[in-house]
Design a protein around this motif. Sequence first.
Motif, PDB file in Angstrom:
ATOM      1  N   MET A 291      -9.688   4.197  -6.486  1.00 46.85           N
ATOM      2  CA  MET A 291     -10.258   3.271  -5.907  1.00 46.85           C
ATOM      3  C   MET A 291      -9.907   2.632  -6.650  1.00 46.85           C
ATOM      4  SD  MET A 291     -12.694   4.688  -3.999  1.00 46.85           S
ATOM      5  CE  MET A 291     -13.361   3.987  -3.379  1.00 46.85           C
TER       6      MET A 291
ATOM      7  N   GLY B 256      -6.227   2.558  -6.264  1.00 42.49           N
ATOM      8  CA  GLY B 256      -5.105   2.204  -6.264  1.00 42.49           C
ATOM      9  C   GLY B 256      -4.082   3.377  -6.390  1.00 42.49           C
TER      10      GLY B 256
ATOM     11  N   MET C  40       2.750   4.873  -5.421  1.00 47.77           N
ATOM     12  CA  MET C  40       2.607   4.278  -4.214  1.00 47.77           C
ATOM     13  C   MET C  40       4.638   3.778  -3.959  1.00 47.77           C
ATOM     14  SD  MET C  40      -0.302   2.132  -2.641  1.00 47.77           S
ATOM     15  CE  MET C  40      -1.022   1.597  -4.259  1.00 47.77           C
TER      16      MET C  40
ATOM     17  N   GLU D 276      -4.820  -9.516  -2.788  1.00 47.10           N
ATOM     18  CA  GLU D 276      -5.032  -7.128  -3.430  1.00 47.10           C
ATOM     19  C   GLU D 276      -4.782  -7.227  -4.484  1.00 47.10           C
ATOM     20  OE1 GLU D 276      -2.726  -4.176  -1.452  1.00 47.10           O
ATOM     21  OE2 GLU D 276      -1.950  -4.850  -2.616  1.00 47.10           O
TER      22      GLU D 276
ATOM     23  N   TYR E 157     -12.783  -2.684  -3.405  1.00 51.06           N
ATOM     24  CA  TYR E 157     -13.221  -3.006  -1.913  1.00 51.06           C
ATOM     25  C   TYR E 157     -14.238  -2.181  -1.606  1.00 51.06           C
ATOM     26  CZ  TYR E 157      -8.125  -2.690  -1.034  1.00 51.06           C
ATOM     27  OH  TYR E 157      -6.081  -3.104  -0.965  1.00 51.06           O
TER      28      TYR E 157
ATOM     29  N   SER F 227     -19.129  -5.863   4.515  1.00 51.03           N
ATOM     30  CA  SER F 227     -18.532  -5.868   6.179  1.00 51.03           C
ATOM     31  C   SER F 227     -18.847  -6.636   6.966  1.00 51.03           C
ATOM     32  CB  SER F 227     -19.522  -4.921   5.602  1.00 51.03           C
ATOM     33  OG  SER F 227     -19.049  -2.992   5.190  1.00 51.03           O
TER      34      SER F 227
ATOM     35  N   LYS G  54     -13.474  -4.301   6.988  1.00 49.58           N
ATOM     36  CA  LYS G  54     -14.436  -3.156   6.575  1.00 49.58           C
ATOM     37  C   LYS G  54     -15.316  -3.241   7.628  1.00 49.58           C
ATOM     38  CE  LYS G  54     -16.226  -2.174   2.443  1.00 49.58           C
ATOM     39  NZ  LYS G  54     -16.984  -2.205   1.232  1.00 49.58           N
TER      40      LYS G  54
ATOM     41  N   GLU H 247     -15.968  -0.168  10.127  1.00 50.63           N
ATOM     42  CA  GLU H 247     -17.590   0.576  10.024  1.00 50.63           C
ATOM     43  C   GLU H 247     -17.910   0.941  11.717  1.00 50.63           C
ATOM     44  OE1 GLU H 247     -19.599  -0.998   6.970  1.00 50.63           O
ATOM     45  OE2 GLU H 247     -18.544  -0.692   5.450  1.00 50.63           O
TER      46      GLU H 247
ATOM     47  N   ARG I 235     -15.015   4.652   4.170  1.00 50.25           N
ATOM     48  CA  ARG I 235     -14.330   4.552   2.877  1.00 50.25           C
ATOM     49  C   ARG I 235     -13.896   3.940   3.181  1.00 50.25           C
ATOM     50  NH1 ARG I 235     -13.777   8.345  -1.636  1.00 50.25           N
ATOM     51  NH2 ARG I 235     -11.641   8.673  -0.927  1.00 50.25           N
ATOM     52  N   ILE I 236     -12.967   2.430   2.811  1.00 44.56           N
ATOM     53  CA  ILE I 236     -11.503   2.182   2.247  1.00 44.56           C
ATOM     54  C   ILE I 236     -11.053   1.934   0.684  1.00 44.56           C
ATOM     55  CG2 ILE I 236     -11.297   1.126   4.339  1.00 44.56           C
ATOM     56  CD1 ILE I 236     -11.277  -1.499   3.231  1.00 44.56           C
ATOM     57  N   ARG I 237      -9.921   2.349   0.244  1.00 44.96           N
ATOM     58  CA  ARG I 237      -9.714   2.295  -0.962  1.00 44.96           C
ATOM     59  C   ARG I 237      -7.740   1.811  -0.527  1.00 44.96           C
ATOM     60  NH1 ARG I 237      -6.677   5.727  -3.971  1.00 44.96           N
ATOM     61  NH2 ARG I 237      -5.563   7.552  -2.315  1.00 44.96           N
ATOM     62  N   PRO I 238      -7.653   1.100  -2.032  1.00 44.97           N
ATOM     63  CA  PRO I 238      -5.735   0.518  -2.064  1.00 44.97           C
ATOM     64  C   PRO I 238      -5.102   1.979  -1.495  1.00 44.97           C
ATOM     65  CG  PRO I 238      -7.760  -0.077  -4.141  1.00 44.97           C
ATOM     66  CD  PRO I 238      -8.131   0.738  -3.795  1.00 44.97           C
ATOM     67  N   ASP I 239      -3.977   1.249  -0.627  1.00 47.37           N
ATOM     68  CA  ASP I 239      -3.020   2.152  -1.190  1.00 47.37           C
ATOM     69  C   ASP I 239      -1.989   0.759  -0.490  1.00 47.37           C
ATOM     70  OD1 ASP I 239      -1.473   3.499   0.269  1.00 47.37           O
ATOM     71  OD2 ASP I 239      -3.215   4.941   1.928  1.00 47.37           O
TER      72      ASP I 239
ATOM     73  N   SER J 186      -3.647  -3.866   1.380  1.00 44.79           N
ATOM     74  CA  SER J 186      -3.490  -2.486   2.383  1.00 44.79           C
ATOM     75  C   SER J 186      -4.450  -1.362   1.560  1.00 44.79           C
ATOM     76  CB  SER J 186      -2.661  -1.879   2.187  1.00 44.79           C
ATOM     77  OG  SER J 186      -0.970  -2.518   2.225  1.00 44.79           O
ATOM     78  N   ALA J 187      -5.000  -0.712   2.873  1.00 44.45           N
ATOM     79  CA  ALA J 187      -6.318   0.107   2.369  1.00 44.45           C
ATOM     80  C   ALA J 187      -6.112   1.533   3.018  1.00 44.45           C
ATOM     81  CB  ALA J 187      -8.025  -0.510   3.286  1.00 44.45           C
ATOM     82  N   GLU J 188      -6.205   2.267   2.975  1.00 49.97           N
ATOM     83  CA  GLU J 188      -6.430   4.234   3.183  1.00 49.97           C
ATOM     84  C   GLU J 188      -7.851   3.660   3.724  1.00 49.97           C
ATOM     85  OE1 GLU J 188      -5.024   7.627   1.345  1.00 49.97           O
ATOM     86  OE2 GLU J 188      -7.885   7.750   1.447  1.00 49.97           O
TER      87      GLU J 188
END
Lengths: 794, 342
Positions: free
Chosen positions: A27, A29, A168, A467, A475, A480, B229, B233, B247-251, B259-261
């Motif tokens: 969560m 990254g 990454m 970020e 996140y 939202s 977000k 959704e 759900r998003i998480r860092p990427d 960025s997010a996955e």
Amino acid sequence: MNVSYRWLKEYTPVDAADKTVAHELNMTGTEIKGYRRMDEGISNVVVCKILSIEQHPNADKLVVCMVDAGEAEPLQIVTGAKNMKVGDLVPLAKHKSTLPDGTKIERGKLRGVVSNGMFCGVEELGLTVNDYPDAISDGLLILKEGVIGRSISEQLGLDDTVFEADIMTNRPDCLSMIGVAREAAGTFRLPLTVKKPVVKGEGAKAADYLKVTIQDKDLCPRYSARIVTDVKIGPSPMWMVERLRACGIRAINNIVDITNYVMMEYGQPMHAFDYACLDGGHITVRKAEQGEVMKTLDEQDRALDGDMLVIADDKKPVAVAGVMGGANSEITDETTTVVFESANFFGASVRRTAKKLGMRTEASAHFEKNIDPRMTVEALDRACQLVEELGAGKVSPDVIDVDYSSKELRKIPLCADWIRHYVNVNLTDEDMKELLERVGYVVDLKEGTVTVPSFRSDVENKYDISEEVARFYGYDNIPSFPFSADIKSGGLTEEQIFEKNLRQGLRAVGLSEIETYSFVSPKGLDKILLPENDPKRNCLTIKNPLGEDTSVMRTSSLPSMLEVLAANYNNRISAAHLYEVATVYVKDADETKLPAEPKIVTLGAYGDGMDFYDLKGRVDELLSLLNVSDYTVLPCKTNPSYHPGRTAEIKKGDTVLGVFGQIHPAVVKNFEMGGEVYAAEFSLANLFACKDAQKGYEPLPKFPAVTRDLALVCDEAVLSGDIEAKIRAVAGDLLEDVRAFDVYRSAALGENKKSIAYALTLRNPEKTLTDSDIDPVVNAVLQALEQDGITLRK
Amino acid sequence: MTNMKEQLYAVKQRAQEALDLATTSEELEAVRVRFAGKKGELTALLSQMGKLSPEERPVIGQIANEVRGFIDAGIRAKKAVLEQAELNRRLEKESLDVTLPGKARTVGKQHPLNKVLDEVKDAFISMGFSIASGPEVEYDYYNFEALNIPKDHPARDTQDTFYFSPEMLLRTQTSSVQVRVMEKTQPPIRVISPGRVFRIDEVDATHSPIFHQIEGLVVDKGITMAHLKGSLELICKKLFGPETKTRIRPDFFPFTEPSAEISISCFKCGGEGCKFCKNEGWIEIGGAGMVNPKVLAHCGIDPEVYSGFAFGMGLERMVMGRYGVDDIRMFYENDVRFLNMF
């Protein structure tokens, strides 16, 4: 990268369950693809000491041992193993124990003698001979050290969890235990402790041995080295073997293991040269000379070129910089003096070189992502500290450090308000400071700046900082809101609506949709009998295709359609009626320009009574659905893929809309099919261009229509379409419709003659027609036709 | 007179009996002729009316009308009953074997990829999106450089690329269309660009060198991560059902920052964990992020004024999940039996 949980805890006191660690790191990254306990499946296996070995009374190949397994009484164990002696420490799977492969061990009798368990070799413990020094594959694992009665997992360091982290590409700093530990510290809000390595330096002065020159400062910003004399090559201690094993690295010898260990710990690839093999005691970092060849450690001869960076002595290259060392300076059992290299190379150059040589190594994978030039000396010191601790040699007191790297750290305005808005975090300035500083940033709130640590070259601006804040804030914790932009009209364009209607129309006339590959075999054009000089032969060719079958961009959609029909045919499917809206790729005369990508509406069908007129009926219906009218259908004898007598071209004015008809039998054969196969190809763009405006309302007729049937006799060669056109031209305004409804041939008509029956529908919008209105029209038609030798059938 | 009256009632009685006995239209007609016809019993009786005294006539006349009315009504009622019965008999005779097959009227099937893609497009169109498209054979610039992936960037490794020349390639991601859209259009922008993408991948049950992505792009003033977000959704609920959790998480993607996955709660088990989601409860469906300011600037959009988010999802994976297709090759083999399943 494999991360040992136990090793991780050395830097930061994380104490969460494996599952929690994996989830929380995910969560923030650090993607954890999976994790496993190294002793998964092992239970009730302990260290025991062999007290006695006696021959089995009933079996030549078995012995009976008494062992001390740390219990009140010695245990009796029967075994067929041979490589142990009294006093050895070996793993014992006791009564009611389990092994990684699922085996359950219970007390039992072997040839009449009770055995209270089973001794284990490496493989029974789920290990390999490489995981333990001197282990053999077909015998017991004789432990070098151990505590009687201790669980074997603890004894062998298997009581650990390994997390498989997918790092990454922008985070080479995390290709290291310390890097992942820093992320974990940030994630769990814990301190991070990395001890600074201390080297005693009791060996000879490095400067007396070695000189280093960097010729290309851009490609090698820094080169640090130390000398180790009086080297004693030998096995590494168990703790190091265990840690390397957890990371998936095989132990080799102390010097090699140390370089691997430091690479895992710091993410700094290191190399060790045998000093005796370096001509001139001088290392130069330079570009290779064209034509230079070097054998790398994997015993392959590598042809180097002028773009590749090498480490060279005065006579020869000894390593491909950042990729792999040379066999000519490899550490051997005879090595007495070693040069430890800890350098920094420019990522793109390493990447290009590794790619060109076809050798991606662990080192190149680190360097190509641009690692931190500031860590070379600390990593080097760590390696040398380990050399001293392991008694592997004497380390030089001095470091050779040729350093052209920038010392300046990047400073970015914090923009705390903007961050609060942009990533919607509910944090105070102090919160942000704490969160950022945990992972190595220095935040000056008075100045409003963030100083980026040297190992984070990927962090360049406030967006990158946002970020970082969002990651550790979570996140999940960001609220939202659906976006509330101004009302904006979306929807499909006219072309998009046309295509959608087209696809619906194709389905309405009974065709199912297919999707085929955009790249095809060039042989498909041979199969459809396209001449050598056809412009469609000029395909765009993929330089690195998967195979010849997918090597060119298609210029025709017909081979793809026929392949699909053939596959269905050969699966014994009795009928297939299909369409594809297929993109084809037409090269531009200027090869640097992108090709045109027109869409070809492709129909293909066989079976279930499909014939020319069935297909034509569907085409007509489709065009009517699309508001394409007043088109002409003409015979087409020249398309090499189609039957010359059963193919038509559809035109509107001068625009060719497409072609349809029966596929040439020779083509059908080329696709290994039988029977009649039909196809059509239309240009989507031309269909769109030729469609009429939506027809408006017309009042329904108030007066009835009258139908007259005419059976006409003509030569076989006459086209019905021509007769129809003539009738329309002559009949005038009263003619509402004319339609051929029967074709008749007989001996009475004569050779080469046919009779076609037409139904003429006539109507006057103003009044009811009478014979006196109709007869002149019919007579005029018949007279006009007679001039062409077309007569009324008697 | 008494006699006449009795005779009339006797006719009534006989007519009633005859009506009761009639079982067909023909028999009923015979009853009508016998009693109410021109030569019927009632007419015959009434022809004797002249013999009655003037006082008697109206009395008997009234009775006679009553009897005629009774007979007419009786015939009408019986007729209706008999007609209904006859209709029923005819319908019975006309019965068909409804289990025999119907006459075929084939309508073609839509390819499952396009079927789902149409739904996706409709969902986005309902939120004010347009559909953009771009070339499949693309310049390196649009596929990589303009998306902040310079040559020799390690991120290129994850997208093994088919090349025609060093500058021209088959696009590996529909993100290339983002750049083309932003070059041409000033914000507000709200588009999706679905299409084919190409990557070097040996073909097997889960890999195809050709597959489809759906790229989305929103650029406007004041767009923030919460909008990303919230929109994801909303979109995922539309595409995967109202119960779907996102759900998003860092990427990491070079063209977005942050960025997010994107993952959604497993649509098979609802997040409980099952074989399909590998016991995770979540299924990864794509990537997303705030458009990198460098990409905006490249396209001539001022990142200090505008911001935006982008996302990409794989169509094949979505369709495979939806219908339980376990082999990606089925989509490109086009077996008619497969196509007929959707």
